[in-house]
Enzyme design. Structure first.
Site, PDB file in Angstrom:
ATOM      1  N   CYS A  96     -80.611   5.559 -28.391  1.00  0.00           N
ATOM      2  CA  CYS A  96     -80.563   5.400 -29.690  1.00  0.00           C
ATOM      3  C   CYS A  96     -81.525   6.336 -30.416  1.00  0.00           C
ATOM      4  O   CYS A  96     -81.352   6.972 -31.217  1.00  0.00           O
ATOM      5  CB  CYS A  96     -80.247   4.324 -30.554  1.00  0.00           C
ATOM      6  SG  CYS A  96     -81.779   2.943 -30.155  1.00  0.00           S
ATOM      7  N   ILE A 126     -74.428  -6.530 -28.009  1.00  0.00           N
ATOM      8  CA  ILE A 126     -75.439  -5.811 -27.215  1.00  0.00           C
ATOM      9  C   ILE A 126     -74.882  -4.311 -26.645  1.00  0.00           C
ATOM     10  O   ILE A 126     -73.758  -4.303 -26.159  1.00  0.00           O
ATOM     11  CB  ILE A 126     -76.068  -6.590 -26.012  1.00  0.00           C
ATOM     12  CG1 ILE A 126     -76.519  -7.880 -26.512  1.00  0.00           C
ATOM     13  CG2 ILE A 126     -76.985  -5.662 -25.273  1.00  0.00           C
ATOM     14  CD1 ILE A 126     -77.684  -7.990 -27.371  1.00  0.00           C
ATOM     15  N   PRO A 127     -75.565  -3.220 -26.628  1.00  0.00           N
ATOM     16  CA  PRO A 127     -75.110  -1.974 -26.348  1.00  0.00           C
ATOM     17  C   PRO A 127     -75.308  -1.934 -24.748  1.00  0.00           C
ATOM     18  O   PRO A 127     -76.104  -2.570 -24.249  1.00  0.00           O
ATOM     19  CB  PRO A 127     -75.724  -1.126 -26.788  1.00  0.00           C
ATOM     20  CG  PRO A 127     -77.368  -1.578 -27.230  1.00  0.00           C
ATOM     21  CD  PRO A 127     -76.934  -3.117 -27.400  1.00  0.00           C
ATOM     22  N   TRP A 128     -74.835  -0.759 -24.136  1.00  0.00           N
ATOM     23  CA  TRP A 128     -74.869  -0.712 -22.577  1.00  0.00           C
ATOM     24  C   TRP A 128     -76.048   0.016 -22.130  1.00  0.00           C
ATOM     25  O   TRP A 128     -76.318   0.283 -21.040  1.00  0.00           O
ATOM     26  CB  TRP A 128     -73.587   0.085 -22.177  1.00  0.00           C
ATOM     27  CG  TRP A 128     -73.052   1.354 -23.059  1.00  0.00           C
ATOM     28  CD1 TRP A 128     -71.948   0.897 -23.816  1.00  0.00           C
ATOM     29  CD2 TRP A 128     -73.602   2.591 -23.215  1.00  0.00           C
ATOM     30  NE1 TRP A 128     -71.616   2.236 -24.527  1.00  0.00           N
ATOM     31  CE2 TRP A 128     -72.785   3.172 -23.977  1.00  0.00           C
ATOM     32  CE3 TRP A 128     -74.481   3.245 -22.571  1.00  0.00           C
ATOM     33  CZ2 TRP A 128     -73.105   4.364 -24.375  1.00  0.00           C
ATOM     34  CZ3 TRP A 128     -74.827   4.387 -22.533  1.00  0.00           C
ATOM     35  CH2 TRP A 128     -73.994   5.047 -23.574  1.00  0.00           C
ATOM     36  N   GLN A 157     -67.302   8.746 -22.471  1.00  0.00           N
ATOM     37  CA  GLN A 157     -68.391   9.355 -22.941  1.00  0.00           C
ATOM     38  C   GLN A 157     -68.931  10.583 -22.570  1.00  0.00           C
ATOM     39  O   GLN A 157     -69.295  11.505 -23.191  1.00  0.00           O
ATOM     40  CB  GLN A 157     -69.510   8.240 -22.681  1.00  0.00           C
ATOM     41  CG  GLN A 157     -70.927   8.351 -23.213  1.00  0.00           C
ATOM     42  CD  GLN A 157     -71.006   8.172 -24.525  1.00  0.00           C
ATOM     43  OE1 GLN A 157     -70.328   7.515 -25.389  1.00  0.00           O
ATOM     44  NE2 GLN A 157     -71.759   9.113 -25.123  1.00  0.00           N
ATOM     45  N   GLU A 162     -74.321  12.391 -33.213  1.00  0.00           N
ATOM     46  CA  GLU A 162     -75.216  11.877 -32.190  1.00  0.00           C
ATOM     47  C   GLU A 162     -74.435  12.202 -30.967  1.00  0.00           C
ATOM     48  O   GLU A 162     -73.155  11.915 -30.848  1.00  0.00           O
ATOM     49  CB  GLU A 162     -75.189  10.555 -32.196  1.00  0.00           C
ATOM     50  CG  GLU A 162     -76.099   9.591 -31.182  1.00  0.00           C
ATOM     51  CD  GLU A 162     -76.040   8.316 -31.445  1.00  0.00           C
ATOM     52  OE1 GLU A 162     -75.138   7.407 -31.646  1.00  0.00           O
ATOM     53  OE2 GLU A 162     -77.349   7.631 -31.442  1.00  0.00           O
ATOM     54  N   SER A 192     -72.776   1.716 -32.263  1.00  0.00           N
ATOM     55  CA  SER A 192     -72.214   2.855 -32.945  1.00  0.00           C
ATOM     56  C   SER A 192     -72.248   2.694 -34.690  1.00  0.00           C
ATOM     57  O   SER A 192     -72.078   1.491 -34.842  1.00  0.00           O
ATOM     58  CB  SER A 192     -70.890   3.458 -32.548  1.00  0.00           C
ATOM     59  OG  SER A 192     -69.961   2.327 -32.781  1.00  0.00           O
ATOM     60  N   GLU A 242     -78.750  -1.765 -36.150  1.00  0.00           N
ATOM     61  CA  GLU A 242     -79.516  -0.641 -35.260  1.00  0.00           C
ATOM     62  C   GLU A 242     -78.436   0.180 -34.776  1.00  0.00           C
ATOM     63  O   GLU A 242     -77.718  -0.061 -33.724  1.00  0.00           O
ATOM     64  CB  GLU A 242     -80.349  -1.397 -34.222  1.00  0.00           C
ATOM     65  CG  GLU A 242     -81.547  -0.424 -33.754  1.00  0.00           C
ATOM     66  CD  GLU A 242     -81.308   0.331 -32.618  1.00  0.00           C
ATOM     67  OE1 GLU A 242     -80.886   1.457 -33.005  1.00  0.00           O
ATOM     68  OE2 GLU A 242     -81.819  -0.219 -31.567  1.00  0.00           O
ATOM     69  N   LYS A 287     -73.468 -11.523 -26.586  1.00  0.00           N
ATOM     70  CA  LYS A 287     -72.348 -10.715 -25.993  1.00  0.00           C
ATOM     71  C   LYS A 287     -72.896  -9.331 -25.654  1.00  0.00           C
ATOM     72  O   LYS A 287     -73.108  -8.331 -26.400  1.00  0.00           O
ATOM     73  CB  LYS A 287     -70.987 -10.591 -27.217  1.00  0.00           C
ATOM     74  CG  LYS A 287     -69.861  -9.906 -26.373  1.00  0.00           C
ATOM     75  CD  LYS A 287     -69.031  -9.288 -26.935  1.00  0.00           C
ATOM     76  CE  LYS A 287     -69.339  -7.795 -27.106  1.00  0.00           C
ATOM     77  NZ  LYS A 287     -69.270  -6.940 -25.944  1.00  0.00           N
ATOM     78  N   ALA A 304     -72.534  -5.786 -23.772  1.00  0.00           N
ATOM     79  CA  ALA A 304     -71.474  -4.759 -23.754  1.00  0.00           C
ATOM     80  C   ALA A 304     -70.609  -4.790 -22.344  1.00  0.00           C
ATOM     81  O   ALA A 304     -71.163  -5.286 -21.227  1.00  0.00           O
ATOM     82  CB  ALA A 304     -72.054  -3.266 -23.557  1.00  0.00           C
ATOM     83  N   GLU A 305     -69.384  -4.519 -22.474  1.00  0.00           N
ATOM     84  CA  GLU A 305     -68.469  -4.756 -21.450  1.00  0.00           C
ATOM     85  C   GLU A 305     -68.685  -3.866 -20.310  1.00  0.00           C
ATOM     86  O   GLU A 305     -68.535  -3.866 -18.942  1.00  0.00           O
ATOM     87  CB  GLU A 305     -66.948  -4.519 -21.924  1.00  0.00           C
ATOM     88  CG  GLU A 305     -66.551  -3.195 -22.467  1.00  0.00           C
ATOM     89  CD  GLU A 305     -66.899  -3.149 -23.850  1.00  0.00           C
ATOM     90  OE1 GLU A 305     -68.082  -3.906 -24.482  1.00  0.00           O
ATOM     91  OE2 GLU A 305     -66.170  -2.621 -24.727  1.00  0.00           O
TER      92      GLU A 305
END
Ligand code: NAI
Ligand code: MG
Length: 484
Positions: free
Chosen positions: A289, A154-156, A335, A388, A234, A255, A180, A182-183
C-alpha cells in the site's frame, strides 16, 4: 492439501470461542501464486459462523477478558511475541508459499508481527486517564474503556503482519477481536490461535473466520455487535465497509491505497536514492500500500539516474517466493491482468516504456508474474500516474525544479506516504510541510517501524495504526465528574 511439510497440522477450520468449528458446505481455494496451483481448500465461514464469532467476542469482552488484569494482559502479549518467534521459520515459509512474497521479506514480516505484540505488551498496563481540575467542589477524571468487539479485515499483501498491527493494540486496550484474513492468504491467520492459546489468551478474545468479502467480510462489518472495524484494502471496498459500519454507528480505521511519490533532487546522494527507489517499488513486487510507485526526479539528474535504474532492473531474478527471487509472483491472475491493462493504457496515452512492460513467464512456473517496469509520463493525468497499480511498475515524472517536484508529488487523490532524497534539510522539511501524506520519509524510504504512526489522508483513508496513536481506536474515554 499439498504435502508441503510446513503445512502439516494446520487446522483450516474457523476458530471460534476457543475451538475449531467443523464446517460443512462451501470452501474456497488458496493458491500458490508462483505455480497457480491450489494449496488447499478452506471452509467458508457464512453469516451463522460470523454471528457465533461476534457473540463469542462480546461475551469474552465482559467475561474472561475483563478479569485479566492489565499487567497480565501485558505479559500475555509478550508471550504471544515469544511464541511467534519460536515458530518464525515455519510461519515465514507458510506466508511465502501462500502469498508468493520472497522468503526474506516473509521472515521480516513475521519478526515485525512478533514485535507488534511485544511493543503493545509494553503499554497494556500504562493506559491511564487524566484528572481534570474543576475547582474545590468537583472531582473529575477520565477512564479508558475497551471499545468493544472489533472486526479486522485483512488484505493479502501482508497477511500476518497486518493482522498483528491491528490485533496487538486492540488486545492491549482490552478489546476483543474477530479476524477475517483475505481469501487469497488465510493460512498464517489460521495458525495464530495456536500461539494465542500457548500464551494463555482466553477463549473468545480472538476469533478467526475465513471467506470472501461477500460471504464473510460483509456480514462481519455489518454486525451490530461490532464496535470498531479496522480495514486495510482497496478504496472501493473501504467505502462499502464504511457504509456497513455506519449502519450500526461503529467507528472505523481505513488504511486504503496509495500512489506515493519518491522525490529525488539533484543534490541527493544518487546511489542511496537509487537503492531507495528500487526498494520502494519492488518490495513484494510492488504489492504494497505504501509502495513508492512514482519517482519524481529533477531534470538535471534524471538521465544518469534512469540509466542506472534500468541497468539494475535488468539483473532482477524472478521466481517462487520460497526461492528468494528479486521479484516474486503477483497474487492472482485478475490482479496480473489489472497491471497489464494499466500499463498498456498508459503507453497508449503517451507514456514512454523504458523497461519491462509485459507479463513474464519464468521457466517451470505456471503462476502470475509481471516484468519490473518503468514508464515515464509527462502528462500527470495518465493512468499510471493516478491509479494504484499494485505491481512492479514505477512511473517516472520529470520535474523542472524543487517547486515543480513538490507540485507533481502532491498531484494525486491519494496521500499515504511520500519520500524525498536530498541533502538540503530546508527542502526536505518544506516538502514535509507541503505534501498531503500520513508519513514522510527523508533519505530512507520505509523509514520507521512499529513505533511510528501510520495511515493516510485523502483517498488513502484515515485513522492511525502503529505507535501509541493506534491505541486510540481501541478504547473509548469515559469522563466521570462528581460534585463533592
Ligand atoms: P479488497 O479491498 O476487496 O480486499 C481486502 C479485504 O477486504 C479482503 O479480506 C476481502 O475479503 C475483504 N472484503 C472484500 N469485500 C468486502 C466487503 N464487502 N465487506 C467486508 N470485507 C470485504 O481488495 P482486493 O480485491 O484484494 O484488491 C484490489 C485492489 O485493492 C488491489 O489491486 C490494490 O490496488 C488494493 N489493495 C490495497 C491494499 C492496501 O494495502 N491498502 C491491500 C490489498 C489491495
Ligand atoms: Mg494463497
Amino acid at each position: 492439501m499439498t504435502n508441503h511439510k510446513f503445512l502439516e497440522g494446520i487446522s483450516l477450520d474457523p476458530y471460534v470461542d476457543g475451538k475449531r468449528l467443523s464446517v460443512s458446505g462451501a470452501t474456497h481455494p488458496t493458491f500458490d501464486p508462483a505455480t497457480g496451483e491450489v494449496i488447499c481448500d478452506v471452509p467458508v465461514s457464512d453469516s451463522s459462523i460470523v454471528n457465533k464469532a461476534v457473540d463469542s467476542s462480546r461475551k469474552a469482552l465482559k467475561g474472561a477478558w475483563a478479569k485479566v488484569t492489565p499487567a497480565e494482559r501485558s505479559r500475555m502479549l509478550i508471550r504471544i511475541a515469544q511464541e511467534i518467534r519460536l515458530d518464525a521459520e515455519r510461519l515465514a515459509n507458510v506466508e511465502s508459499l501462500d502469498s508468493g512474497k520472497p522468503l526474506r521479506e516473509a521472515k521480516g514480516d513475521i519478526e515485525t508481527s512478533a514485535r507488534y505484540f511485544e511493543y503493545y505488551g509494553g503499554i497494556a498496563d500504562k493506559l491511564q486517564g487524566d484528572t481534570i481540575p474543576l475547582g474545590p467542589d468537583f472531582v473529575s477524571f477520565t477512564m479508558h474503556e475497551p471499545i468493544g468487539a472489533t472486526a479486522h479485515i485483512i488484505p493479502w499483501n501482508f497477511p500476518l503482519v497486518t493482522t498483528a498491527r491491528g490485533l496487538a493494540p486492540a488486545l492491549a486496550a482490552g478489546a476483543t477481536a474477530v479476524i477475517k484474513p483475505a481469501e487469497q492468504t488465510p493460512l498464517t491467520a489460521l495458525m495464530l490461535p495456536y500461539y494465542l492459546e500457548r500464551a494463555g489468551v482466553p477463549a473468545g478474545v480472538v476469533n478467526v473466520i475465513c471467506g470472501p468479502g461477500s460471504t464473510t467480510g460483509a456480514p462481519l462489518t455489518a454486525h451490530t455487535g461490532i464496535s470498531h472495524v479496522t480495514f486495510t484494502g482497496s478504496v472501493a471496498t473501504g467505502k462499502a465497509v464504511m457504509l456497513a459500519a455506519a449502519s450500526h454507528v461503529s467507528s472505523v480505521t481505513m488504511e486504503l491505497g496509495g500512489k506515493s511519490p519518491v522525490v529525488v533532487l539533484a543534490d541527493a546522494d544518487q546511489d542511496a536514492a537509487l537503492e531507495g527507489v528500487l526498494k520502494a517499488i519492488f518490495t513484494n513486487a510492488g504489492q504494497v500500500c505504501s509502495a513508492g510507485s512514482r519517482l519524481v526526479i529533477e531534470r538535471s539528474c534524471a538521465e544518469p539516474f534512469l540509466a542506472a535504474l534500468v541497468a539494475r532492473i535488468k539483473t532482477f531474478t524472478f521466481g517462487r517466493g520460497l526461492d528468494n527471487p528479486d521479484i516474486g509472483p503477483i497474487i492472482t491472475h485478475p490482479q496480473l491482468l489489472k497491471i497489464e491493462n494499466i500499463v498498456n493504457e498508459s503507453i497508449a496515452a503517451g507514456a514512454d516504456l523504458i523497461a519491462g512492460g509485459k507479463i513474464a513467464k519464468p521457466e517451470g512456473l505456471g503462476g502470475w508474474f509481471f516484468e519490473p517496469t518503468v514508464l515515464v509520463a509527462s502528462d500527470p493525468s495518465t493512468k499510471c500516474v493516478q491509479e494504484e497499480i499494485f505491481g512492479p511498475v514505477l512511473t517516472v515524472q520529470i520535474a523542472d525544479n524543487f517547486d515543480h517536484a513538490c507540485e507533481l508529488a502532491d498531484g494525486t487523490e491519494f496521500g499515504l506516504v511520500a519520500g524525498i532524497y536530498t541533502k538540503d534539510v530546508s527542502k526536505a522539511l518544506r516538502f514535509s510541510k507541503y505534501i498531503s501524506a500520513g508519513q514522510v520519509f527523508i533519505n530512507q524510504f520505509f523509514a520507521g517501524g512499529v513505533e511510528t504512526p501510520f495511515g493516510g489522508t485523502k483517498n488513502s483513508g484515515f485513522g492511525r495504526e502503529k505507535g501509541l496513536e493506534a491505541l486510540r481506536a481501541y478504547y473509548s474515554v469515559k469522563t466521570v465528574t462528581a460534585r463533592i
